[in-house]
Design an enzyme around this catalytic site. Structure first.
Site, short mmCIF file in Angstrom:
data_model
loop_
_atom_site.label_atom_id
_atom_site.label_comp_id
_atom_site.label_asym_id
_atom_site.label_seq_id
_atom_site.Cartn_x
_atom_site.Cartn_y
_atom_site.Cartn_z
N HIS A 1 63.77 15.85 -0.43
CA HIS A 1 64.21 17.15 0.06
C HIS A 1 64.81 18.00 -1.06
CE1 HIS A 1 65.25 20.00 3.11
NE2 HIS A 1 66.55 19.83 2.97
N SER B 1 67.23 24.42 1.59
CA SER B 1 67.45 23.85 2.91
C SER B 1 68.08 24.88 3.85
CB SER B 1 68.34 22.61 2.73
OG SER B 1 68.27 21.77 3.81
N ASP C 1 58.46 15.45 2.45
CA ASP C 1 59.88 15.77 2.66
C ASP C 1 60.26 15.30 4.05
OD1 ASP C 1 62.36 16.90 3.16
OD2 ASP C 1 61.87 18.82 2.23
#
Lengths: 270, 409
Positions: free
Chosen positions: A244, A94, A216
């Site tokens: 995610h 991320s 996602d």
């Protein structure tokens, strides 16, 4: 104070092995990687918590240092320097994918490769760019962090700060993973979800892997494709997973894709 | 259904209570309890797809069962902010510890209304320990959320008040220090004020100013206590010292006059005293003659151009503002080119290092040996860096004033 304590650095695996450095994303800590790291015991596995997360030293948090992702990238470079890590393969989830981009742009010779899990250089839609969120969406996120504040602050913040006057707060803690200081989390969320690192992608010169989930909500497929096109020579693997966090929901697939990428790296780099 | 034989357990119904109302309670079947429970129930597959939902939650949200089961994921019911929070914190937490409790979220009803809820989730595992599905209970939290919003607002107001007080405090603090130091020919001067607490006014003070005949006066001191009362005395002390020095710049006379003024200023209850050094600089060829008078203040440190460090001791100097005839001690020296003097308050010498030992005079002398060959500004920033490194361990305010004679003057 040392970088070790500041970022609660933990090192596992084979000391002489090539270095794999795992960096967690927003909302959690190094525990996120626990289902993936056992597959890399032939590597020197380096884990850490960003300041404000997990067992990092909250006292080390400075609003000006962490006002942009650069401050977090400095932490990464300082850990590499302190541990004298070379030819590092940086695996960032991320927001850490972009932190890895910044670190690798500043000291390309330090890194052998980047692996990004669910990267997004910009979460908010922009002229011709689909990040997946409107500015209002992100405002709402920041607001929801505020309203969760009361749920977090009483039990979580003192516990992770080790409040000596109120030990009972620590004992009551149930969320033993993903500890995050609420005030720092709010700041980190703002930096993460309002940032724009699209221009930094072209500066990546090391081999790069993008791991993308089929579905996602935070970093959609189109964002992964954007990142792949923007980083010269990068490759993308779409995992048959939703959410995610494929390193939690599909750890075997994630590890397998990462292993193939590592195996294909030029020998001189790892 | 027949009622089981009553065995007289504590808290059970009385022997004679076999009326229809009690048996209705026992007949409450599990399916009805699930569907019409006072809280929402929801089960999802591991990827969040809704597999089962109770009537209570459907009613709250205004959805039909077929709208949700097999068609939506739990995260689809959340606001965008909640979805981000769910993906980055809630879902990982659930994966790692098998449960998550009292998570504040907002559900979006079919008509777009927001329903604030508290969610508890548990991962149900099979006999082999492998996760199978996620069970959630959803509690209506409208009242609680309104209350939390109030608390949050109160907190914001309190934070604003605190920021306002801090600004006021900082402004006041600045009035107690000179806005800038004057330029003294042949001398480099620099000062630093380290406030231990941004909210609390400190009682340290200093100044440097011209007198007639090319001479210069300076002082540095520390009023006992902190806060607004100490600030009042600090202000009185500064202005008295400036005025007294104009009237008669002899350092002993200046401090004696300050002592008289401070004794006049208050009743015993809020009496304040201070430690202070007052000094005179008189140009003397390529250097200066320095005379300092001290009322109970730690010694001035002089570092010579060759690194030799001297403490200008002023033994017997008594605190100012307590005794009618406070003894004031004097010391004098010549400052040659490259020499430096450091004046400081005890915040510096009483600061504790990580091992808990005080910096003390001994370490101060060691520190001062490093001043040789450096200018006042550089010296001050090096000492300030030492103070900064101490962080929270520095509990007292600290004022520093450094004067270096120019090497080429």
């Amino acid at each position: 104070m040392g970088v070790h304590t500041r970022n609660h650095v933990t090192v596992a695996g084979r000391h002489e092995g090539p270095v794999l450095m795992f960096a967690h994303g927003f909302g959690c800590d190094q525990n996120m990687w626990r289902l993936v790291t056992p597959a890399f015991e032939d590597h020197r596995v380096v884990l850490f918590d960003y300041v404000g997360a997990g067992r990092s030293d909250l006292a080390a948090w400075r609003p000006d240092r962490y006002a942009t992702l650069d401050g977090y990238a400095s932490d990464v470079l300082e850990i590499c320097d302190e541990l004298d890590l070379r030819d590092v393969v940086f695996v960032g989830h991320s927001v850490s994918a972009m932190i890895g981009v910044l670190a690798a742009t500043r000291e390309p010779s330090r890194f052998a490769a980047l692996a990004m899990v669910g990267p997004s250089p910009r979460y908010i839609d922009d002229d011709g760019y689909v990040g997946g969120f409107s500015a209002a969406d992100v405002d709402e996120l920041l607001d929801s962090l505020d309203s969760n504040y009361l749920g977090w602050s009483a039990a979580m913040a003192p516990a992770i700060m080790g409040n000596p006057e109120r030990p009972e707060l620590g004992e009551e803690l149930t969320n033993s993973f993903c500890r995050t200081d609420p005030a720092i989390a709010r700041h980190f969320a703002r930096v993460t979800f309002t940032g724009d690192n699209r221009a930094d992608l072209a500066g990546v010169t090391v081999p790069t892997l993008i791991l993308q989930c089929r579905e996602d909500l935070i970093a959609p497929l189109s964002v992964g494709e954007y990142v792949q096109q923007a980083i010269p020579g990068s490759e993308m693997v779409v995992l048959d997973a939703t959410g995610h966090c494929p390193h939690l929901s599909a750890p075997e697939q994630t590890a397998k894709a990462l292993r193939s990428f590592l195996d294909a790296l030029p020998a001189s780099r790892t | 259904m027949t009622r089981p034989a009553h065995n007289g357990a504590v808290g059970g119904p009385s022997e004679n209570d076999d009326g229809p109302s009690f048996s209705a309670l026992l007949e409450d079947d599990a399916a009805d309890l699930y569907d019409n429970a006072p809280c929402g129930y929801l089960s999802t597959l591991l990827d969040g797809e809704i597999a089962k939902v109770n009537a209570t939650l459907l009613d709250w949200l205004g959805y039909a069962r077929e709208d949700l089961v097999g068609r939506k994921r739990f995260a689809d019911l959340l606001t965008v902010g909640g979805r981000l929070y769910h993906e980055t914190h809630f879902a990982p937490l659930l994966r790692m510890q098998g449960q998550a409790r009292e998570i504040a979220l907002e559900l979006v009803a079919a008509d777009g209304r927001r329903l604030p809820v508290l969610v508890n989730s548990t991962v149900k595992t099979g006999a082999d320990g492998a996760p199978l599905l996620i069970r959630c209970t959803v509690f209506d939290a409208r009242q609680r959320r309104a209350y939390e919003r109030e608390l949050l607002r109160a907190r914001e107001v309190a934070e604003q008040e605190r920021a306002r007080w801090q600004r006021l405090s900082e402004t006041l603090q600045r009035t107690l220090l000179p806005p800038s130091l004057p330029t003294v020919p042949g001398l480099e001067v620099a000062a630093h004020y380290h406030a231990a607490s941004p909210e609390q006014l400190g009682g340290d003070f200093y100044d440097l100013f011209p007198l007639s005949d090319n001479r210069w006066g300076f002082f540095l001191g520390d009023v006992c206590g902190k806060g607004p009362e100490a600030a009042v005395v600090t202000s009185l002390t500064r202005y008295t010292l400036r005025a007294a020095a104009v009237y008669n710049p002899d350092p002993v006379a200046v401090l004696s006059n300050l002592n008289s003024v401070m004794l006049q200023q208050g009743n015993a209850a809020d009496a304040r005293y201070c430690t202070v050094v007052f000094g005179l600089l008189v140009p003397d060829g390529d250097g200066f003659t320095l005379t300092v008078a001290s009322g109970g203040h730690p010694p001035v440190v002089a570092t010579r151009a060759d690194g030799w460090v001297e403490l200008l001791h002023t033994p017997g100097g008594q605190l100012i503002g307590i005794l009618r005839d406070a003894h004031i001690a004097v010391a004098s020296t010549r400052l040659a080119p490259g020499d430096s003097v450091l004046l400081y308050t005890d915040g510096l010498t009483e600061a504790r290092d990580p091992d808990g030992s005080q910096l003390g005079e001994h370490h101060l002398v060691q520190l001062a040996q490093g001043f040789a060959g450096r200018g006042a500004a550089e010296i001050v920033s090096s000492v300030a860096a030492v103070l900064d490194d101490l962080g929270d361990r520095l509990t007292d305010d600290t004022a520093l004033l450094v004067m270096t004679v120019g090497a080429d003057s």
